[in-house]
Design a protein around this motif. Structure first.
Motif, PDB file in Angstrom:
ATOM      1  N   TYR A 176       9.956   3.573 -22.177  1.00 35.68           N
ATOM      2  CA  TYR A 176       9.722   3.996 -23.561  1.00 35.68           C
ATOM      3  C   TYR A 176       8.828   3.044 -24.336  1.00 35.68           C
ATOM      4  CZ  TYR A 176      12.796   0.340 -25.429  1.00 35.68           C
ATOM      5  OH  TYR A 176      13.332  -0.870 -25.788  1.00 35.68           O
ATOM      6  N   PHE A 177       8.758   1.782 -23.912  1.00 40.78           N
ATOM      7  CA  PHE A 177       8.046   0.774 -24.693  1.00 40.78           C
ATOM      8  C   PHE A 177       6.549   0.717 -24.400  1.00 40.78           C
ATOM      9  CE2 PHE A 177       9.961  -1.193 -20.924  1.00 40.78           C
ATOM     10  CZ  PHE A 177       8.833  -1.678 -20.280  1.00 40.78           C
ATOM     11  N   LEU A 178       6.083   1.406 -23.362  1.00 44.69           N
ATOM     12  CA  LEU A 178       4.655   1.355 -23.049  1.00 44.69           C
ATOM     13  C   LEU A 178       3.835   1.974 -24.172  1.00 44.69           C
ATOM     14  CD1 LEU A 178       4.500   2.288 -19.254  1.00 44.69           C
ATOM     15  CD2 LEU A 178       4.391   0.015 -20.298  1.00 44.69           C
ATOM     16  N   PRO A 179       2.648   1.443 -24.447  1.00 47.12           N
ATOM     17  CA  PRO A 179       1.798   2.017 -25.498  1.00 47.12           C
ATOM     18  C   PRO A 179       1.546   3.498 -25.257  1.00 47.12           C
ATOM     19  CG  PRO A 179       0.923  -0.087 -24.752  1.00 47.12           C
ATOM     20  CD  PRO A 179       2.038   0.255 -23.817  1.00 47.12           C
ATOM     21  N   GLU A 180       1.502   4.261 -26.322  1.00 48.57           N
ATOM     22  CA  GLU A 180       1.349   5.711 -26.198  1.00 48.57           C
ATOM     23  C   GLU A 180       0.064   6.101 -25.490  1.00 48.57           C
ATOM     24  OE1 GLU A 180       1.781   7.552 -29.971  1.00 48.57           O
ATOM     25  OE2 GLU A 180       3.846   6.854 -30.283  1.00 48.57           O
ATOM     26  N   ARG A 181      -0.983   5.317 -25.665  1.00 47.93           N
ATOM     27  CA  ARG A 181      -2.270   5.673 -25.065  1.00 47.93           C
ATOM     28  C   ARG A 181      -2.384   5.244 -23.606  1.00 47.93           C
ATOM     29  NH1 ARG A 181      -6.336   1.303 -28.000  1.00 47.93           N
ATOM     30  NH2 ARG A 181      -5.291  -0.599 -27.252  1.00 47.93           N
ATOM     31  N   SER A 182      -1.431   4.461 -23.118  1.00 46.78           N
ATOM     32  CA  SER A 182      -1.510   3.978 -21.737  1.00 46.78           C
ATOM     33  C   SER A 182      -0.996   5.037 -20.772  1.00 46.78           C
ATOM     34  CB  SER A 182      -0.700   2.693 -21.568  1.00 46.78           C
ATOM     35  OG  SER A 182       0.680   2.972 -21.555  1.00 46.78           O
ATOM     36  N   GLU A 183      -1.477   4.959 -19.543  1.00 45.55           N
ATOM     37  CA  GLU A 183      -1.041   5.865 -18.493  1.00 45.55           C
ATOM     38  C   GLU A 183      -0.530   5.045 -17.315  1.00 45.55           C
ATOM     39  OE1 GLU A 183      -4.077   8.566 -17.388  1.00 45.55           O
ATOM     40  OE2 GLU A 183      -4.321   9.425 -19.390  1.00 45.55           O
ATOM     41  N   SER A 184       0.527   5.537 -16.678  1.00 44.99           N
ATOM     42  CA  SER A 184       1.075   4.862 -15.509  1.00 44.99           C
ATOM     43  C   SER A 184       0.392   5.371 -14.246  1.00 44.99           C
ATOM     44  CB  SER A 184       2.586   5.093 -15.405  1.00 44.99           C
ATOM     45  OG  SER A 184       3.267   4.464 -16.465  1.00 44.99           O
ATOM     46  N   SER A 185       0.328   4.513 -13.255  1.00 50.94           N
ATOM     47  CA  SER A 185      -0.217   4.900 -11.962  1.00 50.94           C
ATOM     48  C   SER A 185       0.697   5.927 -11.306  1.00 50.94           C
ATOM     49  CB  SER A 185      -0.342   3.663 -11.071  1.00 50.94           C
ATOM     50  OG  SER A 185      -0.552   4.021  -9.729  1.00 50.94           O
ATOM     51  N   ARG A 186       0.120   6.771 -10.454  1.00 51.80           N
ATOM     52  CA  ARG A 186       0.923   7.732  -9.704  1.00 51.80           C
ATOM     53  C   ARG A 186       1.569   7.092  -8.479  1.00 51.80           C
ATOM     54  NH1 ARG A 186       3.426  11.968 -11.023  1.00 51.80           N
ATOM     55  NH2 ARG A 186       3.164  12.919  -8.967  1.00 51.80           N
ATOM     56  N   THR A 187       1.261   5.833  -8.219  1.00 57.96           N
ATOM     57  CA  THR A 187       1.847   5.132  -7.077  1.00 57.96           C
ATOM     58  C   THR A 187       3.108   4.399  -7.503  1.00 57.96           C
ATOM     59  OG1 THR A 187      -0.333   4.817  -6.059  1.00 57.96           O
ATOM     60  CG2 THR A 187       1.450   3.399  -5.294  1.00 57.96           C
ATOM     61  N   ASP A 188       4.214   4.687  -6.827  1.00 55.83           N
ATOM     62  CA  ASP A 188       5.470   3.982  -7.072  1.00 55.83           C
ATOM     63  C   ASP A 188       5.599   2.833  -6.077  1.00 55.83           C
ATOM     64  OD1 ASP A 188       6.702   5.886  -9.045  1.00 55.83           O
ATOM     65  OD2 ASP A 188       6.486   7.251  -7.346  1.00 55.83           O
ATOM     66  N   TRP A 189       6.115   1.707  -6.553  1.00 61.57           N
ATOM     67  CA  TRP A 189       6.408   0.564  -5.695  1.00 61.57           C
ATOM     68  C   TRP A 189       7.916   0.376  -5.661  1.00 61.57           C
ATOM     69  CZ3 TRP A 189       2.422  -1.943  -3.215  1.00 61.57           C
ATOM     70  CH2 TRP A 189       1.124  -1.641  -3.669  1.00 61.57           C
ATOM     71  N   ILE A 190       8.474   0.271  -4.466  1.00 64.18           N
ATOM     72  CA  ILE A 190       9.920   0.172  -4.305  1.00 64.18           C
ATOM     73  C   ILE A 190      10.238  -1.059  -3.464  1.00 64.18           C
ATOM     74  CG2 ILE A 190      12.003   1.342  -3.475  1.00 64.18           C
ATOM     75  CD1 ILE A 190      10.233   3.977  -3.708  1.00 64.18           C
ATOM     76  N   PHE A 191      11.221  -1.838  -3.921  1.00 63.43           N
ATOM     77  CA  PHE A 191      11.655  -3.036  -3.207  1.00 63.43           C
ATOM     78  C   PHE A 191      13.176  -3.005  -3.101  1.00 63.43           C
ATOM     79  CE2 PHE A 191       7.727  -3.946  -5.423  1.00 63.43           C
ATOM     80  CZ  PHE A 191       6.933  -4.504  -4.427  1.00 63.43           C
ATOM     81  N   ILE A 192      13.692  -3.259  -1.905  1.00 64.23           N
ATOM     82  CA  ILE A 192      15.122  -3.146  -1.669  1.00 64.23           C
ATOM     83  C   ILE A 192      15.559  -4.226  -0.684  1.00 64.23           C
ATOM     84  CG2 ILE A 192      14.704  -1.411   0.135  1.00 64.23           C
ATOM     85  CD1 ILE A 192      17.380  -0.124  -0.620  1.00 64.23           C
ATOM     86  N   GLY A 193      16.748  -4.809  -0.916  1.00 69.77           N
ATOM     87  CA  GLY A 193      17.204  -5.825   0.025  1.00 69.77           C
ATOM     88  C   GLY A 193      18.487  -6.504  -0.402  1.00 69.77           C
ATOM     89  N   THR A 194      18.946  -7.414   0.449  1.00 65.65           N
ATOM     90  CA  THR A 194      20.222  -8.092   0.253  1.00 65.65           C
ATOM     91  C   THR A 194      20.016  -9.554  -0.123  1.00 65.65           C
ATOM     92  OG1 THR A 194      20.326  -8.586   2.629  1.00 65.65           O
ATOM     93  CG2 THR A 194      21.388  -6.560   1.879  1.00 65.65           C
TER      94      THR A 194
END
Length: 333
Positions: free
Chosen positions: A236-254
Motif C-alpha cells: 500500500y505504501f508504494l507511490p501511486e505512479r510506480s509500477e511493480s515488476s511482473r517477476t516475483d522473487w521467492i526465498f524459503i529456508g530454515t
C-alpha cells in the motif's frame, strides 16, 4: 557515428569508443558490430533453438585485463565501455546461451562507483508503519535509504497459505511453472546441493528435517504469478505512479542459512515481504564508501516488509526462527 548503414542501425567502429557523445545512441546492434570488428565473435542460434555462443576466451581475458589496467586513468571509460562490451558478449539472447558464463564477482569489478552521499547520514534502518505513499516517496522510495514497514501484510492471505508444501504443489513436473522456466529464470541454491528448483521442491522428508536448507528463485510464468498474487497485493505504501515488476522473487529456508554477502544486478529498487519466520539482514555500503558509511544489522520479522536498493547496498541474510522463513518480493520503479 559513421553514416554507413547496417540494416536499420549505423555501423559502429572501435574509434567511436573514445567519443563520449556517441554513448547515448549506442544500440545492441552497434555493440555486436563492434565485437565483430575487434575479433570477439558470437554465433547466433538457429530459429527456435538454443545454440552455444562461440567465445574466444583469450580475447575476453585480454579485454578484461586491458580495462582493469586503464581503470585508474580513465574510470568512466572502464565501466561504460567495459560493462557494455562484456554484457553484449556474454549475456544470452532469447535463442542462445553463452559457452562461458560471467561470474558474479567479475560483474562487481565493472560496477560503476557510487557517490557516498547516499549513506553518510544513514546510521540505522528506519522502522515505520501507517506511512502514506506520499511520505514514503519523499523519504524512502528513491533515496536508497533502507526502511522496514511493519503493517504492509495486514490483509494478505499469503501469511497463512504460503508454505513449502504450497510451492511443491504449485511447481509440479506437469505445471506450466516449471515447463516455462528458461535461462532467464533464476534459481539460487546458496549452500545446498540442489541443482534446480524441481530438486529443491521434491527433497525427501529426511533431507528436509535433518539438514538446514535455504534457496530462492524468480517466477517467470504468468499463470503462476496470477496464483501467487491471489494471496498478496501491491504494498500500500508504494507511490501511486510506480509500477511493480511482473517477476516475483521467492526465498524459503530454515534456521542457520541464508544468502551470502552480495550486491544484486537488477534494474530497480525492491521490496521483500517476510510472510513467515524471521531473518537477520546485514547491510554493508559499497567498498568505495567503507570509510564514510557504516554497516547495519536489522531483524525482519513475520509481517514486516523491508525496502532496499539491493543494487547499491551489499547485503546478506540469515534465518533465525524455528519456523521456516518465507519471503516474497518484487522490484518497483
Amino acid at each position: 557515428m559513421s553514416n554507413q548503414q547496417s540494416g536499420t542501425d549505423s555501423a559502429f567502429f572501435v574509434k567511436d569508443l573514445l567519443n563520449e557523445d556517441q554513448w547515448g545512441n549506442l544500440s545492441r546492434r552497434n555493440l555486436l558490430d563492434l565485437l565483430d570488428g575487434i575479433g570477439l565473435k558470437r554465433k547466433n542460434g538457429a530459429a527456435n533453438q538454443r545454440a552455444l555462443s562461440r567465445v574466444d576466451c583469450k580475447s575476453i581475458l585480454a579485454l578484461m585485463a586491458f580495462l582493469l589496467v586503464i581503470q585508474p586513468h580513465y574510470s568512466p571509460f572502464i565501466w561504460r565501455s567495459g560493462s557494455a562490451l562484456l554484457s553484449a558478449l556474454l549475456a544470452g539472447c532469447d535463442n542462445d546461451q553463452c559457452m562461458l558464463a560471467m561470474p558474479v564477482d567479475t560483474k562487481n569489478v565493472f560496477r560503476p562507483p557510487v557517490d557516498c552521499d547516499f549513506c553518510r547520514d544513514v546510521h540505522q534502518v528506519d522502522i515505520v508503519q501507517h506511512i502514506s505513499p506520499e511520505d514514503f516517496e519523499s523519504t524512502y522510495a528513491y533515496s536508497v535509504r533502507p526502511v522496514i514497514v511493519k503493517d504492509a501484510l495486514a490483509n494478505w492471505t499469503a501469511v497463512d497459505v504460503f508454505s513449502y508444501e504450497f510451492f511443491s504443489e504449485l511447481y509440479t513436473k506437469e505445471s506450466n511453472a516449471l515447463a516455462s522456466r528458461s535461462h532467464r529464470c533464476q534459481f539460487f541454491p546458496y549452500k545446498t546441493e540442489f541443482r534446480s528448483l524441481e530438486e529443491a521442491l521434491t527433497m525427501s522428508e529426511h533431507r528436509k528435517s535433518n539438514q538446514p536448507w535455504y534457496f530462492g528463485w524468480s517466477n517467470c510464468d504468468s499463470q503462476t504469478a496470477d496464483v501467487l498474487r491471489r494471496h498478496y497485493s501491491r504494498p500500500y505504501f508504494l507511490p501511486e505512479r510506480s509500477e511493480s515488476s511482473r517477476t516475483d522473487w521467492i526465498f524459503i529456508g530454515t534456521a542457520g542459512l541464508g544468502a551470502h554477502m552480495h550486491v544484486d544486478h537488477v534494474s530497480l529498487p525492491s521490496w521483500q515481504a517476510q510472510c513467515r519466520g524471521k531473518k537477520v539482514w546485514s547491510l554493508e555500503p559499497p567498498p568505495e564508501c567503507h570509510y564514510q558509511c557504516q554497516s547495519m544489522e536489522v531483524t525482519v520479522e513475520a509481517g514486516d516488509t523491508i525496502v532496499l536498493d539491493t543494487n547499491i547496498w551489499y547485503h546478506k541474510t540469515n534465518v533465525v526462527s524455528e519456523e521456516v522463513s518465507i519471503t516474497i518480493g518484487s522490484e518497483y520503479d
